[in-house]
Design an enzyme around this catalytic site. Structure first.
Site, PDB file in Angstrom:
ATOM      1  N   GLU A 216     -11.397   4.196   4.677  1.00  0.00           N
ATOM      2  CA  GLU A 216     -12.409   3.601   3.797  1.00  0.00           C
ATOM      3  C   GLU A 216     -11.655   2.816   2.736  1.00  0.00           C
ATOM      4  OE1 GLU A 216     -15.705   3.853   4.138  1.00  0.00           O
ATOM      5  OE2 GLU A 216     -15.684   5.208   5.846  1.00  0.00           O
ATOM      6  N   CYS A 250     -15.578   0.278  -5.207  1.00  0.00           N
ATOM      7  CA  CYS A 250     -15.069  -0.423  -4.024  1.00  0.00           C
ATOM      8  C   CYS A 250     -16.043  -1.475  -3.525  1.00  0.00           C
ATOM      9  CB  CYS A 250     -14.773   0.577  -2.917  1.00  0.00           C
ATOM     10  SG  CYS A 250     -16.190   1.586  -2.480  1.00  0.00           S
TER      11      CYS A 250
HETATM   12  P1  NAD Z   1      -4.782   4.146  -3.629  1.00  0.00           P
HETATM   13  O1  NAD Z   1      -4.731   3.640  -2.258  1.00  0.00           O
HETATM   14  O2  NAD Z   1      -3.719   3.721  -4.572  1.00  0.00           O
HETATM   15  O3  NAD Z   1      -4.761   5.746  -3.641  1.00  0.00           O
HETATM   16  C1  NAD Z   1      -5.702   6.507  -2.904  1.00  0.00           C
HETATM   17  C2  NAD Z   1      -5.102   7.873  -2.585  1.00  0.00           C
HETATM   18  O4  NAD Z   1      -3.961   7.692  -1.751  1.00  0.00           O
HETATM   19  C3  NAD Z   1      -4.610   8.660  -3.800  1.00  0.00           C
HETATM   20  O5  NAD Z   1      -4.969  10.010  -3.634  1.00  0.00           O
HETATM   21  C4  NAD Z   1      -3.107   8.507  -3.727  1.00  0.00           C
HETATM   22  O6  NAD Z   1      -2.383   9.573  -4.288  1.00  0.00           O
HETATM   23  C5  NAD Z   1      -2.882   8.455  -2.229  1.00  0.00           C
HETATM   24  N1  NAD Z   1      -1.621   7.801  -1.829  1.00  0.00           N
HETATM   25  C6  NAD Z   1      -0.834   6.977  -2.532  1.00  0.00           C
HETATM   26  N2  NAD Z   1       0.229   6.603  -1.785  1.00  0.00           N
HETATM   27  C7  NAD Z   1       0.091   7.188  -0.582  1.00  0.00           C
HETATM   28  C8  NAD Z   1       0.844   7.180   0.630  1.00  0.00           C
HETATM   29  N3  NAD Z   1       1.955   6.468   0.754  1.00  0.00           N
HETATM   30  N4  NAD Z   1       0.383   7.878   1.683  1.00  0.00           N
HETATM   31  C9  NAD Z   1      -0.774   8.581   1.597  1.00  0.00           C
HETATM   32  N5  NAD Z   1      -1.523   8.637   0.474  1.00  0.00           N
HETATM   33  C10 NAD Z   1      -1.098   7.955  -0.607  1.00  0.00           C
HETATM   34  O7  NAD Z   1      -6.219   3.765  -4.183  1.00  0.00           O
HETATM   35  P2  NAD Z   1      -6.828   3.999  -5.625  1.00  0.00           P
HETATM   36  O8  NAD Z   1      -6.115   3.097  -6.603  1.00  0.00           O
HETATM   37  O9  NAD Z   1      -6.910   5.439  -5.941  1.00  0.00           O
HETATM   38  O10 NAD Z   1      -8.336   3.496  -5.403  1.00  0.00           O
HETATM   39  C11 NAD Z   1      -8.703   2.161  -5.488  1.00  0.00           C
HETATM   40  C12 NAD Z   1      -8.823   1.495  -4.138  1.00  0.00           C
HETATM   41  O11 NAD Z   1      -9.614   2.288  -3.278  1.00  0.00           O
HETATM   42  C13 NAD Z   1      -9.505   0.161  -4.200  1.00  0.00           C
HETATM   43  O12 NAD Z   1      -8.878  -0.743  -3.320  1.00  0.00           O
HETATM   44  C14 NAD Z   1     -10.917   0.456  -3.732  1.00  0.00           C
HETATM   45  O13 NAD Z   1     -11.603  -0.645  -3.204  1.00  0.00           O
HETATM   46  C15 NAD Z   1     -10.660   1.494  -2.708  1.00  0.00           C
HETATM   47  N6  NAD Z   1     -11.847   2.328  -2.518  1.00  0.00           N
HETATM   48  C16 NAD Z   1     -12.503   2.278  -1.332  1.00  0.00           C
HETATM   49  C17 NAD Z   1     -13.666   3.014  -1.173  1.00  0.00           C
HETATM   50  C18 NAD Z   1     -14.454   2.994   0.103  1.00  0.00           C
HETATM   51  O14 NAD Z   1     -15.303   3.867   0.273  1.00  0.00           O
HETATM   52  N7  NAD Z   1     -14.230   2.078   1.019  1.00  0.00           N
HETATM   53  C19 NAD Z   1     -14.131   3.812  -2.211  1.00  0.00           C
HETATM   54  C20 NAD Z   1     -13.413   3.832  -3.397  1.00  0.00           C
HETATM   55  C21 NAD Z   1     -12.265   3.092  -3.546  1.00  0.00           C
END
Ligand code: NAD
Length: 468
Positions: A216, A250
């Protein structure tokens, strides 16, 4: 909670998998009871949750937290409780004449242990709706919330600990390094919510174990306003979608594509709508949320400055506070696609407005970019609406509104292309986290048995009948 070590992660996964194999899949009654307990614990800690969100963001509207985090969460749990019995029923499938009197059906089997990784922007619902879905599907689950919302993660950990044993559901904390180790575990499914960049890393790690993923992700979700459409309603709904959680959503409308003749009318209506929704301003407002941290505040300020330096007209709709990272809504006019604000997901209360001459031009603009998570279309003409919907691809669509497709429990929610893989919510969530196991029961008589050696004339007749 201290960060999970790789050894902790392996230990939890092993104990959950062993328990899953030993106890077998939970029945409907058990799943419903677990979902009810989860819902009751969430409601019991409602005030605690809202307070934790405020602690993590510094300023976060309490009412908005209840409306945009808790209502969709509780509503989706209710929906799963109500419909689970139906989704779990084996589904009878077609059997062709040659295989009569056999029977075929599909059983939705829990996959086993699901790994859930959540982001910071809606840290409660984006952790707990996937978790509830995993429970509904009969799985065990490990959940890693975001490191950027520690107070909320602590409450989520307490909720889970209060009602589930660790070999059923576990919450583990940590940053990107823990996320990387987490996504390298041989889960039976990973449901990741976050950025496209990290989603690619998760997909790569999961592929090494052939673990299926639901991703997502994010991206730039456009708003297309049909020529001549009344601007007041559009502006009100775009402002609502853009300013909820200060644009850190998002599916927030990222930018607007409006007919060149309507641009000024939209700009005026948008400014009025924003003022109407936030008459008391932003700093210290009980209805407006801060940007999560200084890094994102700086990133957004940089996007605005870059656009201004490149010739955009910047209309600031209130005062900011850099110390508390509160950014008032900003409207950007005379924007070009080359500006940084049009190159990345904005994730803040900044709205670039671009113009088009024909709807085809707007469609081509969208199609020249990665497929968006959401597309918003405003217009009264059905043929024009169908043209835009038919000729673009996005995860979801809301027509004449923003965000609202997300809270429709009976619609799949997910992206496509750069905005994600797979979908969840409601039935699609149940399907994503179960395996569709096809079962065929051969009948006492089966025409196909006439097609085995020693072959005779009858075999030739049947073969020729089939190969007509
Ligand atoms: P992010 O991708 O930076 O982090 C998300 C999660 O991934 C966190 O728990 C983080 O600790 C973990 N993470 C970080 N590095 C990782 C790795 N190498 N391997 C596995 N996990 C890792 O995202 P964010 O800054 O927390 O959230 C914002 C982003 O999420 C935006 O791009 C937004 O559009 C998207 N988002 C999407 C949805 C959806 O439902 N499609 C909903 C909310 C947010």
């Amino acid at each position: 909670m201290s960060d999970a070590t790789p050894a902790d992660l392996h230990h939890i996964l092993d104990s959950q998998r062993a328990a899953f194999l030993q106890d077998g899949p939970p029945d409907l009654k058990q799943r419903r009871a677990d979902l009810r307990r989860l819902k009751a614990e969430i409601l019991k800690r409602r005030t605690e949750i809202v307070r934790a969100l405020k602690t993590d963001f510094g300023q976060r509207s309490e009412r908005e937290s209840a409306i945009v985090e808790l209502i969709p969460l509780v509503q989706s749990i209710n929906y799963m409780i109500a419909h689970l019995g139906c989704w779990m029923k084996p589904e009878r499938r077609h059997v062709s004449a040659y295989f009569q009197c056999g029977r075929a059906w599909v059983v939705r089997q829990p996959v086993g242990v699901v790994g859930i990784i959540a982001p910071w922007n809606y840290p409660v619902s984006l952790a707990l709706v996937p978790l509830a879905t995993a429970i509904a599907a009969g799985n065990r689950a490990m959940l890693k919330p975001s490191e950027f919302t520690p107070a909320t993660s602590a409450v989520i950990g307490e909720i889970v600990q209060a009602i589930f044993p660790p070999e059923q559901i576990s919450v583990v904390t940590g940053g990107g390094d823990v996320g990387a180790a987490f996504s390298a575990l041989p889960f039976d499914h990973i449901l990741f919510t976050g950025s496209t960049a990290v989603g690619k890393k998760v997909a790569e790690a999961a592929a090494r174990n052939l673990t299926p993923v639901t991703l997502e992700l994010g991206g730039k979700s456009p708003v297309v306003i049909a020529p001549g459409f009344s601007m007041q309603r559009v502006a009100d709904r775009v402002a609502f979608g853009k300013l909820t959680n200060a644009g850190q959503t998002c599916i927030a409308p990222d930018y607007v594509l409006v007919h060149e003749n309507d641009r000024d009318a939209f700009a005026t209506a948008y400014q009025d709508a924003v003022k109407k929704q936030h008459p008391g301003g932003y700093v210290g407002s009980p209805d407006y949320t801060a940007i999560l941290n200084a890094h994102h505040y700086g990133r957004l300020s940089g996007l605005i400055d870059h656009a201004e330096a490149q010739g955009a007209r910047v209309i600031r709709l209130g005062s900011d506070s850099a110390t508390d990272h509160i950014l008032a809504p900003v409207l950007l006019l005379d924007v070009t696609p080359q500006m940084a604000v049009m190159q990345e997901e904005i994730f803040g209360p900044v709205l670039p407005v671009l113009t088009y001459r024909t709807l085809e031009e707007a469609i081509a603009f969208i199609n020249a970019r990665p497929r968006p998570l959401a597309l918003y279309y405003f217009g009264g003409n059905r043929a024009e609406r169908d043209r835009v919907l038919k000729n673009t691809v996005s995860g979801n669509v809301t027509v004449n509104g923003t965000l609202m497709h997300y809270v429709q429990d009976d619609l799949p929610f997910g992206g496509v292309g750069d905005s994600g893989i797979g979908a969840y919510h409601g039935k699609e969530g149940f399907m994503a986290l179960t395996h569709a196991r096809g079962v065929y029961r051969q009948g006492r008589f089966n025409a196909a048995t006439l097609l085995q050696p020693p072959f005779g004339r009858l075999a030739d007749t049947i073969t020729n009948l089939i190969l007509r």
